[in-house]
Enzyme design. Structure first.
Site, PDB file in Angstrom:
ATOM      1  N   TYR A  69       0.791  -1.268  -0.097  1.00  0.00           N
ATOM      2  CA  TYR A  69      -0.122   0.018  -0.185  1.00  0.00           C
ATOM      3  C   TYR A  69       0.882   1.212   0.133  1.00  0.00           C
ATOM      4  CZ  TYR A  69      -4.434  -2.314   0.037  1.00  0.00           C
ATOM      5  OH  TYR A  69      -5.840  -2.709  -0.335  1.00  0.00           O
ATOM      6  N   HIS A 125     -14.661   3.908  -1.023  1.00  0.00           N
ATOM      7  CA  HIS A 125     -13.848   2.898  -0.402  1.00  0.00           C
ATOM      8  C   HIS A 125     -12.617   3.423   0.513  1.00  0.00           C
ATOM      9  CE1 HIS A 125     -15.015  -0.001  -3.640  1.00  0.00           C
ATOM     10  NE2 HIS A 125     -15.933  -0.068  -2.875  1.00  0.00           N
ATOM     11  N   CYS A 133      -4.773   4.147  13.075  1.00  0.00           N
ATOM     12  CA  CYS A 133      -3.982   3.295  14.085  1.00  0.00           C
ATOM     13  C   CYS A 133      -4.969   2.195  14.402  1.00  0.00           C
ATOM     14  CB  CYS A 133      -4.099   4.157  15.268  1.00  0.00           C
ATOM     15  SG  CYS A 133      -3.672   3.275  16.755  1.00  0.00           S
ATOM     16  N   GLY A 197     -15.463   4.383 -15.649  1.00  0.00           N
ATOM     17  CA  GLY A 197     -14.138   3.599 -15.336  1.00  0.00           C
ATOM     18  C   GLY A 197     -14.275   2.562 -14.519  1.00  0.00           C
ATOM     19  N   THR A 198     -15.209   1.834 -14.363  1.00  0.00           N
ATOM     20  CA  THR A 198     -15.268   0.722 -13.329  1.00  0.00           C
ATOM     21  C   THR A 198     -15.812  -0.380 -14.104  1.00  0.00           C
ATOM     22  OG1 THR A 198     -16.302   0.174 -11.246  1.00  0.00           O
ATOM     23  CG2 THR A 198     -17.656   1.558 -12.599  1.00  0.00           C
ATOM     24  N   SER A 199     -15.362  -1.766 -13.614  1.00  0.00           N
ATOM     25  CA  SER A 199     -15.963  -2.865 -13.988  1.00  0.00           C
ATOM     26  C   SER A 199     -16.989  -3.183 -13.519  1.00  0.00           C
ATOM     27  CB  SER A 199     -15.066  -3.716 -13.794  1.00  0.00           C
ATOM     28  OG  SER A 199     -14.654  -4.026 -12.296  1.00  0.00           O
ATOM     29  N   ASN A 223     -16.634   3.723 -20.911  1.00  0.00           N
ATOM     30  CA  ASN A 223     -15.744   2.626 -20.426  1.00  0.00           C
ATOM     31  C   ASN A 223     -15.330   1.870 -21.869  1.00  0.00           C
ATOM     32  OD1 ASN A 223     -14.420   0.063 -19.777  1.00  0.00           O
ATOM     33  ND2 ASN A 223     -15.619   0.170 -17.731  1.00  0.00           N
ATOM     34  N   ALA A 241     -11.915   7.524 -20.500  1.00  0.00           N
ATOM     35  CA  ALA A 241     -12.444   8.790 -19.706  1.00  0.00           C
ATOM     36  C   ALA A 241     -11.759  10.204 -20.394  1.00  0.00           C
ATOM     37  CB  ALA A 241     -12.221   8.646 -18.255  1.00  0.00           C
TER      38      ALA A 241
HETATM   39  C1  BJW Z   1     -11.271   2.673 -18.415  1.00  0.00           C
HETATM   40  C2  BJW Z   1     -10.077   3.180 -18.737  1.00  0.00           C
HETATM   41  C3  BJW Z   1     -10.019   4.554 -19.240  1.00  0.00           C
HETATM   42  C4  BJW Z   1      -9.572   1.070 -18.270  1.00  0.00           C
HETATM   43  N1  BJW Z   1     -10.996   5.212 -19.147  1.00  0.00           N
HETATM   44  N2  BJW Z   1     -12.566   3.181 -18.224  1.00  0.00           N
HETATM   45  C5  BJW Z   1     -23.122  -8.323  -3.395  1.00  0.00           C
HETATM   46  C6  BJW Z   1     -22.942  -9.674  -4.508  1.00  0.00           C
HETATM   47  C7  BJW Z   1     -21.616 -10.406  -4.333  1.00  0.00           C
HETATM   48  C8  BJW Z   1     -20.603  -9.916  -3.494  1.00  0.00           C
HETATM   49  C9  BJW Z   1     -21.072  -8.964  -2.681  1.00  0.00           C
HETATM   50  C10 BJW Z   1     -21.945  -8.196  -2.427  1.00  0.00           C
HETATM   51  N3  BJW Z   1     -22.031  -7.132  -1.629  1.00  0.00           N
HETATM   52  C11 BJW Z   1     -20.931  -7.353  -1.089  1.00  0.00           C
HETATM   53  C12 BJW Z   1     -20.221  -8.426  -1.679  1.00  0.00           C
HETATM   54  C13 BJW Z   1     -18.637  -8.808  -1.123  1.00  0.00           C
HETATM   55  C14 BJW Z   1     -17.824  -7.871  -1.926  1.00  0.00           C
HETATM   56  C15 BJW Z   1     -17.832  -7.729  -3.542  1.00  0.00           C
HETATM   57  O1  BJW Z   1     -18.461  -7.006  -4.121  1.00  0.00           O
HETATM   58  N4  BJW Z   1     -17.473  -8.957  -3.914  1.00  0.00           N
HETATM   59  C16 BJW Z   1     -17.149  -9.168  -5.590  1.00  0.00           C
HETATM   60  C17 BJW Z   1     -15.960  -9.020  -6.041  1.00  0.00           C
HETATM   61  C18 BJW Z   1     -18.061 -10.328  -5.756  1.00  0.00           C
HETATM   62  N5  BJW Z   1     -17.973  -6.360  -1.554  1.00  0.00           N
HETATM   63  C19 BJW Z   1     -17.328  -6.099  -0.091  1.00  0.00           C
HETATM   64  O2  BJW Z   1     -16.777  -6.978   0.370  1.00  0.00           O
HETATM   65  C20 BJW Z   1     -17.474  -4.589   0.218  1.00  0.00           C
HETATM   66  N6  BJW Z   1     -18.038  -4.443   1.483  1.00  0.00           N
HETATM   67  C21 BJW Z   1     -19.235  -4.992   2.048  1.00  0.00           C
HETATM   68  O3  BJW Z   1     -20.089  -5.320   1.040  1.00  0.00           O
HETATM   69  O4  BJW Z   1     -19.444  -4.791   3.243  1.00  0.00           O
HETATM   70  C22 BJW Z   1     -20.825  -5.149   3.765  1.00  0.00           C
HETATM   71  C23 BJW Z   1     -20.524  -6.791   4.437  1.00  0.00           C
HETATM   72  C24 BJW Z   1     -19.446  -6.843   5.245  1.00  0.00           C
HETATM   73  C25 BJW Z   1     -19.200  -8.158   5.736  1.00  0.00           C
HETATM   74  C26 BJW Z   1     -19.648  -9.314   5.208  1.00  0.00           C
HETATM   75  C27 BJW Z   1     -20.725  -9.195   4.370  1.00  0.00           C
HETATM   76  C28 BJW Z   1     -20.908  -7.874   3.784  1.00  0.00           C
HETATM   77  C29 BJW Z   1     -16.151  -4.045   0.237  1.00  0.00           C
HETATM   78  C30 BJW Z   1     -15.721  -3.884  -1.190  1.00  0.00           C
HETATM   79  C31 BJW Z   1     -14.457  -3.076  -1.044  1.00  0.00           C
HETATM   80  C32 BJW Z   1     -13.650  -3.337  -2.350  1.00  0.00           C
HETATM   81  N7  BJW Z   1     -12.000  -2.926  -2.250  1.00  0.00           N
HETATM   82  C33 BJW Z   1     -11.092  -2.631  -3.345  1.00  0.00           C
HETATM   83  C34 BJW Z   1      -9.763  -2.473  -2.675  1.00  0.00           C
HETATM   84  C35 BJW Z   1      -9.809  -0.883  -2.046  1.00  0.00           C
HETATM   85  C36 BJW Z   1      -8.548  -0.598  -1.550  1.00  0.00           C
HETATM   86  C37 BJW Z   1      -7.432  -0.278  -2.619  1.00  0.00           C
HETATM   87  O5  BJW Z   1      -7.296   0.246  -3.207  1.00  0.00           O
HETATM   88  O6  BJW Z   1      -6.561  -1.615  -2.575  1.00  0.00           O
HETATM   89  O7  BJW Z   1     -11.607  -1.225  -4.025  1.00  0.00           O
HETATM   90  S1  BJW Z   1     -11.237  -4.097  -4.340  1.00  0.00           S
HETATM   91  C38 BJW Z   1     -11.149  -2.927  -5.815  1.00  0.00           C
HETATM   92  O8  BJW Z   1     -12.177  -3.176  -6.503  1.00  0.00           O
HETATM   93  C39 BJW Z   1     -10.955  -1.616  -5.384  1.00  0.00           C
HETATM   94  C40 BJW Z   1     -11.788  -0.904  -6.231  1.00  0.00           C
HETATM   95  O9  BJW Z   1     -12.406   0.247  -5.777  1.00  0.00           O
HETATM   96  C41 BJW Z   1     -12.768  -1.750  -6.546  1.00  0.00           C
HETATM   97  C42 BJW Z   1     -13.748  -1.499  -7.702  1.00  0.00           C
HETATM   98  O10 BJW Z   1     -12.772  -1.855  -9.084  1.00  0.00           O
HETATM   99  P1  BJW Z   1     -12.826  -0.690 -10.187  1.00  0.00           P
HETATM  100  O11 BJW Z   1     -12.751   0.558  -9.710  1.00  0.00           O
HETATM  101  O12 BJW Z   1     -14.242  -1.035 -10.890  1.00  0.00           O
HETATM  102  O13 BJW Z   1     -11.539  -1.092 -11.238  1.00  0.00           O
HETATM  103  P2  BJW Z   1     -11.588  -2.517 -12.109  1.00  0.00           P
HETATM  104  O14 BJW Z   1     -10.101  -2.608 -12.272  1.00  0.00           O
HETATM  105  O15 BJW Z   1     -12.417  -3.722 -11.929  1.00  0.00           O
HETATM  106  O16 BJW Z   1     -12.095  -1.857 -13.296  1.00  0.00           O
HETATM  107  C43 BJW Z   1     -11.508  -0.803 -14.099  1.00  0.00           C
HETATM  108  C44 BJW Z   1     -12.323  -0.559 -15.272  1.00  0.00           C
HETATM  109  O17 BJW Z   1     -11.906   0.840 -16.011  1.00  0.00           O
HETATM  110  C45 BJW Z   1     -12.374  -1.584 -16.255  1.00  0.00           C
HETATM  111  O18 BJW Z   1     -13.974  -1.708 -16.597  1.00  0.00           O
HETATM  112  C46 BJW Z   1     -11.797  -0.932 -17.524  1.00  0.00           C
HETATM  113  O19 BJW Z   1     -12.197  -1.321 -18.967  1.00  0.00           O
HETATM  114  C47 BJW Z   1     -11.875   0.451 -17.477  1.00  0.00           C
HETATM  115  N8  BJW Z   1     -11.005   1.485 -18.084  1.00  0.00           N
HETATM  116  N9  BJW Z   1      -9.081   2.121 -18.757  1.00  0.00           N
HETATM  117  C48 BJW Z   1     -12.277   4.622 -18.635  1.00  0.00           C
HETATM  118  N10 BJW Z   1      -8.807   4.956 -19.834  1.00  0.00           N
END
Ligand code: BJW
Length: 252
Positions: A69, A125, A133, A197-199, A223, A241
Site C-alpha cells: 500500500y 472505499h 491506528c 471507468g469501473t468494471s 468505458n 475517460a
Molecule cells: C477505463 C480506462 C480508461 C480502463 N477510461 N475506463 C453482493 C454480491 C456479491 C458480492 C458482494 C455483494 N455485496 C458485497 C459483496 C462482497 C464484496 C464484493 O463486491 N465482491 C465482488 C468482487 C463479488 N464487497 C465487499 O466486501 C464490500 N464490503 C461490503 O459489502 O461490506 C458489507 C459486508 C461486510 C461483511 C460481510 C458481508 C457484507 C467492500 C468492497 C471493498 C473493495 N475494495 C477494493 C480495494 C480498495 C483498497 C485498494 O485500493 O486497494 O476496492 S477491491 C477493488 O475493486 C477496489 C476498487 O475500488 C474496486 C472496484 O474496482 P474498479 O474501480 O471497478 O476497477 P477495475 O479494475 O475492476 O475496473 C476498471 C475499469 O476501468 C474496467 O472496466 C476497464 O475497462 C476500465 N478502464 N481504462 C475509462 N482510460
C-alpha cells in the site's frame, strides 16, 4: 469524433437537476495508476487480492500488505489528474452554477478528483492518503515519503499493537457509514447517473447504478470495455475517460 450517444448525454446533462457520477480505477488509468482487473495492466494480474486487500491478509502479514500500500500511495502522490478528471471538475462547476446538484461517488482511493478541483467527492472505499491506528482508530495523513518501517508504527499508541493500516475498505469490510449516508442523499435527487471507468463488479458500489435505474434516472457508462451494465444503461459510450469526458464537455 464524438458519437451520437455523447451528444445525447451532453443534452441530458444540460437539463439535469441532480447528477451523480460513479467512478472507478479506469478514470485514473490515464494518470498511470493501474486498474485492478484489466487483463494486461491491472494490479490483480501480478498480485492476489485475497493476499493484499482483506483484513485477514493484513493480520497474516502486516509488513507485506503495508509495503504494497505504501508503494501504491507513493505512485498516487506522483500522479497528476488528466483531462478526464478536469472535465468532471468543469462539469461540477457548470451544474452547480445553475443550482443543480453534483456528486462524485468514487471507489478510487487516490484523491485525484479532489486534486482536479471537484468539491463534492464521496470516497466509498476510503483513501490511501490517510492511515489509521489499529488500536485507537485515529487517522493521520503521513508525509509524502516512504515509511521507514513496515508495518508503520502508530503515532497514537505505543506498545506491541502500535500499527498503522491504510484507511481503505478491504473485501468483507463495511463502507464508511458517512459515505453511505451521503451517497444515499445524493441518490435521492439523482436524475442523471454516469458511471465512468469501473468494471461494476464490486458491491455495494456497483449497486448504485441499479438504484439509479429504479428511481428512473437516465444512465450512461463511459468505458473502453463492456461491463455487466452496458446493455442496460441509457447510453453506453465505449472510450477512454480522458477522451470522452472532454468531448462531452465541449458539446455542453
Ligand atoms: C477505463 C480506462 C480508461 C480502463 N477510461 N475506463 C453482493 C454480491 C456479491 C458480492 C458482494 C455483494 N455485496 C458485497 C459483496 C462482497 C464484496 C464484493 O463486491 N465482491 C465482488 C468482487 C463479488 N464487497 C465487499 O466486501 C464490500 N464490503 C461490503 O459489502 O461490506 C458489507 C459486508 C461486510 C461483511 C460481510 C458481508 C457484507 C467492500 C468492497 C471493498 C473493495 N475494495 C477494493 C480495494 C480498495 C483498497 C485498494 O485500493 O486497494 O476496492 S477491491 C477493488 O475493486 C477496489 C476498487 O475500488 C474496486 C472496484 O474496482 P474498479 O474501480 O471497478 O476497477 P477495475 O479494475 O475492476 O475496473 C476498471 C475499469 O476501468 C474496467 O472496466 C476497464 O475497462 C476500465 N478502464 N481504462 C475509462 N482510460
Amino acid at each position: 469524433m464524438s458519437s451520437t450517444a455523447e451528444a445525447h448525454l451532453a443534452a441530458a446533462l444540460r437539463e439535469a437537476r441532480g447528477v451523480v457520477v460513479l467512478t472507478g480505477a479506469g478514470v485514473s488509468a490515464e494518470s498511470k495508476i493501474p486498474t485492478f482487473r484489466d487483463a494486461m495492466s491491472g494490479l490483480w494480474k501480478d498480485f492476489d487480492p485475497m493476499k493484499l486487500a482483506t483484513p485477514e491478509a493484513f493480520d497474516a502479514d502486516p509488513a507485506m500488505v503495508t509495503k504494497w500500500y505504501d508503494w501504491r500511495r507513493l505512485g498516487c502522490l506522483a500522479a497528476e489528474p488528466h483531462p478526464g478528471h478536469l472535465a468532471l471538475a468543469a462539469l461540477e462547476r457548470r451544474i452547480t452554477s445553475r443550482g443543480g446538484a453534483f456528486t462524485i461517488l468514487t471507489q478510487n482511493v487516490d484523491g485525484l478528483h479532489q486534486r482536479a478541483g471537484v468539491a463534492n467527492v464521496i470516497e466509498l472505499h476510503g483513501s490511501i492518503m490517510r492511515w489509521r491506528c489499529i488500536a485507537t482508530g485515529m487517522e493521520c495523513e503521513p508525509e509524502p515519503v516512504a515509511f521507514e518501517t513496515f508495518p508503520p508504527r502508530s503515532p497514537f499508541h505505543a506498545g506491541d499493537n502500535s500499527m498503522l493500516r491504510p484507511s481503505v475498505v478491504w473485501f468483507g469490510e463495511m463502507l464508511p457509514e458517512r459515505a453511505i449516508e451521503a451517497a444515499a442523499d445524493a441518490m435521492e435527487t439523482c436524475d442523471l447517473f454516469l458511471s465512468v471507468g469501473t468494471s461494476s463488479v464490486v458491491y455495494p458500489a456497483a449497486g448504485y447504478i441499479d438504484l439509479a435505474m429504479r428511481v428512473g434516472a437516465r444512465t450512461a457508462e463511459v468505458n473502453p470495455e463492456a461491463t455487466p451494465y452496458s446493455d442496460r444503461v441509457t447510453w453506453s459510450i465505449r472510450g477512454k475517460a480522458g477522451d470522452v469526458l472532454p468531448r462531452v464537455m465541449d458539446l455542453l
